[in-house]
Design a protein around this motif. Sequence first.
Motif, PDB file in Angstrom:
ATOM      1  N   UNK A 100       0.763  -1.198  -0.039  1.00 46.11           N
ATOM      2  CA  UNK A 100      -0.028   0.036   0.079  1.00 46.11           C
ATOM      3  C   UNK A 100       1.075   1.446   0.048  1.00 46.11           C
ATOM      4  N   UNK A 101       0.383   2.183   0.081  1.00 40.89           N
ATOM      5  CA  UNK A 101       0.869   3.776  -0.020  1.00 40.89           C
ATOM      6  C   UNK A 101       1.950   3.968   1.261  1.00 40.89           C
ATOM      7  N   UNK A 102       1.850   3.448   2.127  1.00 41.34           N
ATOM      8  CA  UNK A 102       2.908   3.377   3.275  1.00 41.34           C
ATOM      9  C   UNK A 102       3.891   2.184   3.263  1.00 41.34           C
ATOM     10  N   UNK A 103       3.848   1.368   2.424  1.00 42.37           N
ATOM     11  CA  UNK A 103       4.431  -0.005   2.425  1.00 42.37           C
ATOM     12  C   UNK A 103       6.101   0.295   2.559  1.00 42.37           C
ATOM     13  N   UNK A 104       6.699  -0.720   3.423  1.00 44.55           N
ATOM     14  CA  UNK A 104       8.086  -0.569   3.815  1.00 44.55           C
ATOM     15  C   UNK A 104       8.496  -2.179   3.667  1.00 44.55           C
ATOM     16  N   UNK A 105       9.775  -2.145   3.882  1.00 44.71           N
ATOM     17  CA  UNK A 105      10.281  -3.410   4.035  1.00 44.71           C
ATOM     18  C   UNK A 105      11.089  -3.442   5.556  1.00 44.71           C
ATOM     19  N   UNK A 106      10.396  -4.305   6.384  1.00 43.47           N
ATOM     20  CA  UNK A 106      10.805  -4.079   7.691  1.00 43.47           C
ATOM     21  C   UNK A 106      12.065  -5.091   7.873  1.00 43.47           C
ATOM     22  N   UNK A 107      12.969  -4.529   8.695  1.00 40.81           N
ATOM     23  CA  UNK A 107      14.109  -5.124   9.249  1.00 40.81           C
ATOM     24  C   UNK A 107      14.176  -4.866  10.543  1.00 40.81           C
ATOM     25  N   UNK A 108      13.221  -5.959  11.174  1.00 37.72           N
ATOM     26  CA  UNK A 108      13.074  -5.588  12.831  1.00 37.72           C
ATOM     27  C   UNK A 108      14.413  -5.791  13.577  1.00 37.72           C
ATOM     28  N   UNK A 109      14.213  -4.911  14.849  1.00 37.39           N
ATOM     29  CA  UNK A 109      15.606  -5.236  15.715  1.00 37.39           C
ATOM     30  C   UNK A 109      16.633  -4.494  15.198  1.00 37.39           C
ATOM     31  N   UNK A 110      17.818  -5.198  15.583  1.00 38.41           N
ATOM     32  CA  UNK A 110      19.036  -4.511  15.027  1.00 38.41           C
ATOM     33  C   UNK A 110      19.599  -5.664  14.187  1.00 38.41           C
ATOM     34  N   UNK A 111      19.267  -5.465  12.593  1.00 42.58           N
ATOM     35  CA  UNK A 111      19.666  -6.274  11.581  1.00 42.58           C
ATOM     36  C   UNK A 111      21.131  -6.669  11.760  1.00 42.58           C
ATOM     37  N   UNK A 112      21.365  -8.064  11.412  1.00 45.25           N
ATOM     38  CA  UNK A 112      22.810  -8.556  11.190  1.00 45.25           C
ATOM     39  C   UNK A 112      23.065  -8.176   9.953  1.00 45.25           C
ATOM     40  N   UNK A 113      24.365  -7.912   9.610  1.00 44.68           N
ATOM     41  CA  UNK A 113      24.826  -7.601   8.306  1.00 44.68           C
ATOM     42  C   UNK A 113      24.080  -8.405   7.246  1.00 44.68           C
ATOM     43  N   UNK A 114      23.940  -9.391   7.054  1.00 49.20           N
ATOM     44  CA  UNK A 114      23.174 -10.058   6.069  1.00 49.20           C
ATOM     45  C   UNK A 114      21.671  -9.879   6.055  1.00 49.20           C
ATOM     46  N   UNK A 115      21.062  -9.636   7.118  1.00 55.43           N
ATOM     47  CA  UNK A 115      19.750  -9.105   7.457  1.00 55.43           C
ATOM     48  C   UNK A 115      19.423  -7.918   6.848  1.00 55.43           C
ATOM     49  N   UNK A 116      20.444  -6.911   6.761  1.00 57.84           N
ATOM     50  CA  UNK A 116      20.110  -5.591   6.534  1.00 57.84           C
ATOM     51  C   UNK A 116      20.484  -5.608   4.964  1.00 57.84           C
ATOM     52  N   UNK A 117      21.447  -6.482   4.402  1.00 49.54           N
ATOM     53  CA  UNK A 117      21.552  -6.412   2.858  1.00 49.54           C
ATOM     54  C   UNK A 117      20.237  -7.342   2.456  1.00 49.54           C
ATOM     55  N   UNK A 118      19.916  -8.255   3.072  1.00 52.30           N
ATOM     56  CA  UNK A 118      18.673  -9.018   2.656  1.00 52.30           C
ATOM     57  C   UNK A 118      17.613  -8.038   2.470  1.00 52.30           C
ATOM     58  N   UNK A 119      17.324  -7.167   3.216  1.00 55.71           N
ATOM     59  CA  UNK A 119      16.108  -6.177   3.581  1.00 55.71           C
ATOM     60  C   UNK A 119      16.502  -5.256   2.510  1.00 55.71           C
ATOM     61  N   UNK A 120      17.562  -4.885   2.140  1.00 56.18           N
ATOM     62  CA  UNK A 120      17.689  -3.843   1.065  1.00 56.18           C
ATOM     63  C   UNK A 120      17.529  -4.385  -0.227  1.00 56.18           C
ATOM     64  N   UNK A 121      18.030  -5.664  -0.384  1.00 58.31           N
ATOM     65  CA  UNK A 121      17.651  -6.350  -1.582  1.00 58.31           C
ATOM     66  C   UNK A 121      16.174  -6.669  -1.943  1.00 58.31           C
ATOM     67  N   UNK A 122      15.493  -6.961  -0.680  1.00 56.27           N
ATOM     68  CA  UNK A 122      14.025  -7.098  -1.050  1.00 56.27           C
ATOM     69  C   UNK A 122      13.302  -5.697  -1.333  1.00 56.27           C
ATOM     70  N   UNK A 123      13.718  -4.636  -0.437  1.00 53.46           N
ATOM     71  CA  UNK A 123      13.072  -3.251  -0.860  1.00 53.46           C
ATOM     72  C   UNK A 123      13.262  -2.982  -2.309  1.00 53.46           C
ATOM     73  N   UNK A 124      14.282  -3.091  -2.820  1.00 48.65           N
ATOM     74  CA  UNK A 124      14.765  -2.999  -4.338  1.00 48.65           C
ATOM     75  C   UNK A 124      13.842  -3.783  -5.304  1.00 48.65           C
ATOM     76  N   UNK A 125      13.774  -5.101  -5.012  1.00 51.56           N
ATOM     77  CA  UNK A 125      13.158  -6.003  -5.712  1.00 51.56           C
ATOM     78  C   UNK A 125      11.623  -5.695  -5.774  1.00 51.56           C
ATOM     79  N   UNK A 126      11.124  -5.292  -4.537  1.00 48.98           N
ATOM     80  CA  UNK A 126       9.862  -4.896  -4.552  1.00 48.98           C
ATOM     81  C   UNK A 126       9.085  -3.373  -5.114  1.00 48.98           C
TER      82      UNK A 126
END
Length: 146
Positions: A100-126
Motif C-alpha cells: 500500500x501507500x505506506x509500504x516498507x520493508x521491515x528489518x526489525x530489531x538490530x539487523x545482522x549484516x546479512x539481514x540488512x543486506x537482504x532487506x535492502x535487496x527485498x526493498x529494491x526488488x519490490x
Amino acid sequence: MTRVLVVHHDHDVADIEVDELRRAGYEVDQCAGPIGNDACPVLHGGPCWQVLDADVLVYDMWASGDGSRELIEDIRAIHPDKPVVLTSGGLVLDWIETAGPRGVTPAPGTPSPSGLVSAVESALAAGTPHAAAADPTPQPSPGSRW
C-alpha cells in the motif's frame, strides 16, 4: 551502482550499517538523522537531495522521534515511490505496513549484516506499489537488450 541512504538517530549504529552495505557493494550515503544543524530535512517535511539521489532508503524508526507511522507518512508525503527499509534498533516495530501507500520493508530489531543486506535487496526488488501502479510499461530484465 545502487545507491543507499542510511538515516539513523544513533551515529555509531549508522556507521556500522554504512560499512555493512558498502562491503556488500552498495554506494552508501549517510544522513545525520534528527541531530544537529545537518538534520535530515525529510524529518521536517522538506525535500532532500540525498533522498533524490538514492535508490533505496534505510531509516531507523526512531530517526524522527515519532515512531514508524509518522516517519513513513512524512517520507511518503515527499517521496511516495522510494523503496524504504525500516529498522527498529532492537525494539519491536510499533506499526508496519508492507504494502500500500505506506509500504516498507521491515528489518526489525538490530539487523545482522546479512539481514540488512537482504532487506535492502527485498526493498529494491519490490519497489513500491505506487511505482508499479503508476508505470505499467514492461521493463527489460537485467542484461537484456531492448
